[in-house]
Write an enzyme that holds these catalytic residues in place. Structure first.
Site, PDB file in Angstrom:
ATOM      1  N   CYS A  80       1.150  -1.669   0.023  1.00  0.00           N
ATOM      2  CA  CYS A  80      -0.342   0.241  -0.064  1.00  0.00           C
ATOM      3  C   CYS A  80       1.271   1.595  -0.338  1.00  0.00           C
ATOM      4  CB  CYS A  80      -0.672  -0.115   1.288  1.00  0.00           C
ATOM      5  SG  CYS A  80      -1.871  -1.681   1.334  1.00  0.00           S
ATOM      6  N   CYS A 203     -13.330   0.333   7.450  1.00  0.00           N
ATOM      7  CA  CYS A 203     -12.752  -0.164   6.593  1.00  0.00           C
ATOM      8  C   CYS A 203     -12.888   0.898   5.689  1.00  0.00           C
ATOM      9  CB  CYS A 203     -12.329  -1.440   6.109  1.00  0.00           C
ATOM     10  SG  CYS A 203     -12.876  -2.585   7.755  1.00  0.00           S
ATOM     11  N   LYS A 325     -10.615   6.010   3.093  1.00  0.00           N
ATOM     12  CA  LYS A 325     -10.978   5.645   3.709  1.00  0.00           C
ATOM     13  C   LYS A 325     -12.702   5.657   3.134  1.00  0.00           C
ATOM     14  CE  LYS A 325     -14.611   4.087   7.094  1.00  0.00           C
ATOM     15  NZ  LYS A 325     -15.311   3.479   5.074  1.00  0.00           N
ATOM     16  N   HIS A 329      -9.058   3.657  -2.104  1.00  0.00           N
ATOM     17  CA  HIS A 329      -7.679   2.552  -2.075  1.00  0.00           C
ATOM     18  C   HIS A 329      -7.584   1.466  -2.597  1.00  0.00           C
ATOM     19  CE1 HIS A 329      -4.115   1.877  -0.305  1.00  0.00           C
ATOM     20  NE2 HIS A 329      -4.421   0.816   1.067  1.00  0.00           N
TER      21      HIS A 329
END
Lengths: 384, 419
Positions: A80, A203, A325, A329
């Site tokens: 990430c 998440c 969020k 992502h």
């Protein structure tokens, strides 16, 4: 930074090549006095290769899609944090004197794989031998971090919910965001559990998207624009891959080291940061980041969030674009997207989500559960 | 010196006392056999192991895997077909390999059969291990095959004479018939189940009689019949594991376990531990093999060529971390849908997975899935033990690793009545 491009984030009909091309085209189009593709001397592509799409050699896809076939392209993969590391690599290439104009792009296409395949891939960047073998994907790994944080400092549940509320409120103002709707604390607390104590609205989503920036040496930047955004300091660090091999479960050492390095290089301090783009893949990550970046003492980030300091209009706006969020992502694109947000914010071009008077921004990108991290500081070139 | 059975242990699958199905099917012939052998080698096992004989269903890589799992790479492990006659042969072979300086173990596994993909609660899965060594309390004299099981005084006398030589009509050896469990009890043929033999032996060893006493057991092995002769010199210590209720072993009272045979062939596409790496790291994965540094007293886990605390390498000693009494520092329950795909079949059967980070007594942390307890029932601050269980299938074989179970009370003292 002299240019930046950003696709919408979300479940998109476009494929990886189209997304890359759109972000790169937009980045070139954004350069005030124009930039030629043939002026690019070096390029970096950040991507995990989610779902197995072009797992090897995706650099050539960027060269092809961006119309820079003869330019050396390096693919960078730090989970990430790939995007943050790609931005840093671009900065280093310029500092090393090997390039005057560098293209940095980030990409992930995640939503078109079947759900079982997505789940498979959502766990490939954690520790394989112990974490994965005990049944964890990243939701579970961050669930453990949230559990340890609660055991050390008391239940952070309300603050976690407020992190989601804050980022969704910001995301609603960002036309590129995946989730453009506000949520309430009650919504978060009523959403189903994913990995206790984390709930669905704690998440980030699964997202398609691409982002690109053009970096130029400070001595040539004015050729391209009168208002470049400067990289004042870039820091990066690594840590053990698995939580079980770390010295702390309530702090990410890689974030702390990367932040210290970035501020040392920038020569200005935390009190001069006008906005923070931080890595909130799960709400607990925002609390950890605020503490590890040095904006709250250990265990006190929740207070900052609950008081509203991190909201647009607050004393320390966090994730005005909605963060991972709400903005989404797309793994490899995230770190580049954060730089893009700094670019538009410091050029006062962020529209409804503009942070008033923004002169300095911090971007924080984390790989895995903290195995790697970058912190990049941006400024408008004024004296702090 | 008499080589005989010194102690025994019976391990049943671990489950919960409730109407819910037994948690998971992460126990099988392999994990139960390992647990039984480990349970026998408690503080009282003063002599090294010379060999282990396994009698049970076919288990891939049994010999090497069992040796690794008990922390003795290279240990002689002999696999026998799952037949009662093979068990007697294993006992005889183990007796021969044991001596003043070494002991041997025979471990037998009977299995119940999973039905419709779920584990029947009642069935009769167990692993029974016996330790053979000098001054054993029960000695196998021999076996006689082909005898008509229904007996009759003449047949009995003939068999007993075969086994014990001259038999005095006024003081004949005792002889009892083995009662086979009803058919359909499980995947192990009732007439080949080993645990009833051990139950009969235990009962006989406890009965008051002259010592030493000669005693025989008659029963069936498959289509044939046998009489086995023993010398009973005294009671043996017999522990049971896997019960909550305690008390005497109740053969077949609780079922569980699945064969350790070849699992479905699933293709890995990433997050992948290759077979060779998996096998090479079994000491770490199964027994928490670590390294202790004599300079700084620090522990490196996994073991490394130099100390991860002080960097020195000249006083590193390979040692295992304790697998009991780990303290939970973080816990999460992962709901169905958030697990890695390797665990899909497990989650479909038993639901959410709890995972903990737990600190060993020596300091290093390990990540463990919780088993034998409902997901969400283990909390930060509590203690767990690490046990070897089945994880998931990969490329045609079962992968095994440690999981966490709520820490048990310290191991029970041997029953005073049985020494």
């Amino acid at each position: 930074m002299v240019g930046g491009g950003h696709t919408r984030f979300g479940a998109l009909p476009e494929g990886p090549r189209e997304l890359l091309r759109a972000a790169v085209d937009q980045a070139f189009a954004s350069v005030d006095r124009g930039a030629e593709r043939r002026s690019v001397e070096e390029a970096f592509l950040a991507t995990l290769g989610f779902s197995g799409w072009q797992l090897g050699n995706p650099s050539a896809v960027l060269a092809d899609s961006a119309g820079i076939l003869s330019v050396p392209v390096t693919r960078l993969e730090n989970a990430c944090a790939s995007g943050g590391f790609a931005v840093r690599a671009g900065v280093r290439a310029i500092e090393a004197g090997s390039a005057d104009l560098v293209l940095v792009a980030g990409l992930e296409k995640m939503t078109d794989a079947p759900s079982a395949r997505r789940r498979y891939w959502l766990g490939v960047s954690g520790d394989t031998e112990w974490e994965r073998a005990s049944g964890l994907t990243f939701a579970g790994v961050y669930g453990l971090l949230a559990s340890a944080y609660g055991a050390a400092y008391g239940d952070p549940r309300e603050a976690l919910a407020e992190v989601a509320v804050q980022n969704h409120a910001h995301g609603a103002l960002n036309p590129n965001a995946q989730f453009r709707r506000a949520v309430s604390r009650e919504d978060v607390l009523a959403s189903p559990t994913v990995a206790d104590p984390l709930r669905l609205l704690d998440c980030c989503g699964v997202t398609d998207g691409a982002a690109a920036i053009l970096l130029a040496g400070a001595d040539v930047a004015k050729r391209y624009t009168d208002t470049p955004v400067f990289v004042d300091g870039a820091g990066a660090a690594s840590d053990a891959l698995a939580l079980q091999d770390r010295t702390s479960l309530t702090s990410l050492a890689a974030t702390r080291r990367a932040a210290d390095e970035a501020f040392r290089r920038a020569g200005w301090g935390r009190d001069q940061v006008d906005l923070i783009e931080l890595h909130d893949c799960f709400t607990i990550a925002e609390l950890l980041a605020l503490e590890d970046l040095g904006f709250a003492p250990p265990g006190h980030a929740g207070k900052l969030v609950l008081e509203g300091a991190t909201r647009l209009g607050g004393s320390l706006p966090v994730n005005p674009d909605g963060g991972l969020k709400a903005k989404g992502h797309p793994i490899g694109a995230t770190g580049v997207s954060q730089a893009y947000e700094a670019f538009v914010q410091l050029r006062r071009a962020a529209g409804a989500r503009q942070v008033r008077g923004a002169e300095r921004a911090l971007a924080h990108n984390v790989g895995g559960s903290g195995a790697s991290a970058t912190v990049t500081l941006f400024g408008t070139g004024g004296t702090p | 010196m008499t080589i005989g059975i010194r102690s025994a242990v019976t391990v049943l699958p671990h489950g919960r006392d409730s109407d819910l199905p037994i948690e998971g099917d992460d126990e099988d012939a392999f994990t139960l056999a390992v647990e039984a052998v480990e349970a026998l080698r408690g503080p009282e096992a003063e002599r090294p192991l010379a060999s282990v004989h396994f009698v049970g269903p076919e288990v891939p890589d049994l010999e090497d895997g069992l040796a690794q799992a008990v922390g003795r790479p290279g240990l002689s492990v002999v696999s026998h077909a799952h037949r009662r006659m093979e068990w007697f042969e294993a006992v005889a072979a183990a007796s021969r390999s044991s001596g003043p300086a070494a002991e041997a173990v025979v471990v037998a596994v009977d299995l119940s059969e999973p039905r419709n993909g779920t584990i029947p609660r009642r069935g009769g899965t167990s692993a029974s291990a016996i330790r053979l060594g000098p001054d054993g309390a029960i000695r196998l004299v021999g076996t006689s095959e082909g005898t008509e099981v229904r007996g009759g005084a003449d047949a009995d006398r003939s068999a007993l004479t075969n086994l014990f030589g001259a038999v005095s009509p006024s003081d004949p050896p005792g002889i009892e018939s083995l009662v086979d469990p009803p058919s359909g009890a499980g995947s192990t043929e009732p007439s080949e189940r080993i645990e009833p033999i051990l139950n009969a032996l235990r009962a006989a060893s406890l009965a008051p009689r002259a010592s030493p006493s000669r005693w025989a057991l008659r029963g069936r092995s498959g289509a044939g019949a046998f009489v086995a002769g023993f010398e009973l010199l005294g009671p043996i210590s017999w522990r049971q594991k896997g019960f909550e209720s305690g008390g005497a072993p109740q053969p077949g009272a609780r079922g569980g376990g699945a064969p350790a045979g070849r699992p479905p062939y699933t293709v890995s596409e990433g997050a992948y531990v290759p077979r060779a790496t998996y096998r090479a790291t079994r000491p770490t994965r199964w027994r928490l093999a670590a390294a202790h540094c004599g300079h700084c007293d620090g522990w490196s886990f996994p073991a490394a060529p130099s100390c991860r605390h002080c960097g020195r390498s000249d006083r590193l000693e390979g040692r295992e971390l304790a697998r009991e009494g780990l303290r939970v520092e973080a816990a999460t329950t992962v709901v169905p849908g958030a697990q890695p795909t390797e665990f899909d079949a497990q989650v479909a059967r038993t639901g959410a997975i709890e995972v903990v980070l737990a600190r060993t007594l020596q300091g290093p942390l390990v990540t463990l899935q919780v088993t034998d307890a409902p997901a969400g029932s283990v909390a930060v601050g509590e203690r767990v033990d690490a046990v070897l269980r089945r994880l998931y299938p990969m490329e045609g074989e079962w992968r095994y690793g440690l999981k966490a179970v709520p820490a048990g009370a310290p191991p029970p003292e041997p029953d005073p009545a049985t020494g």
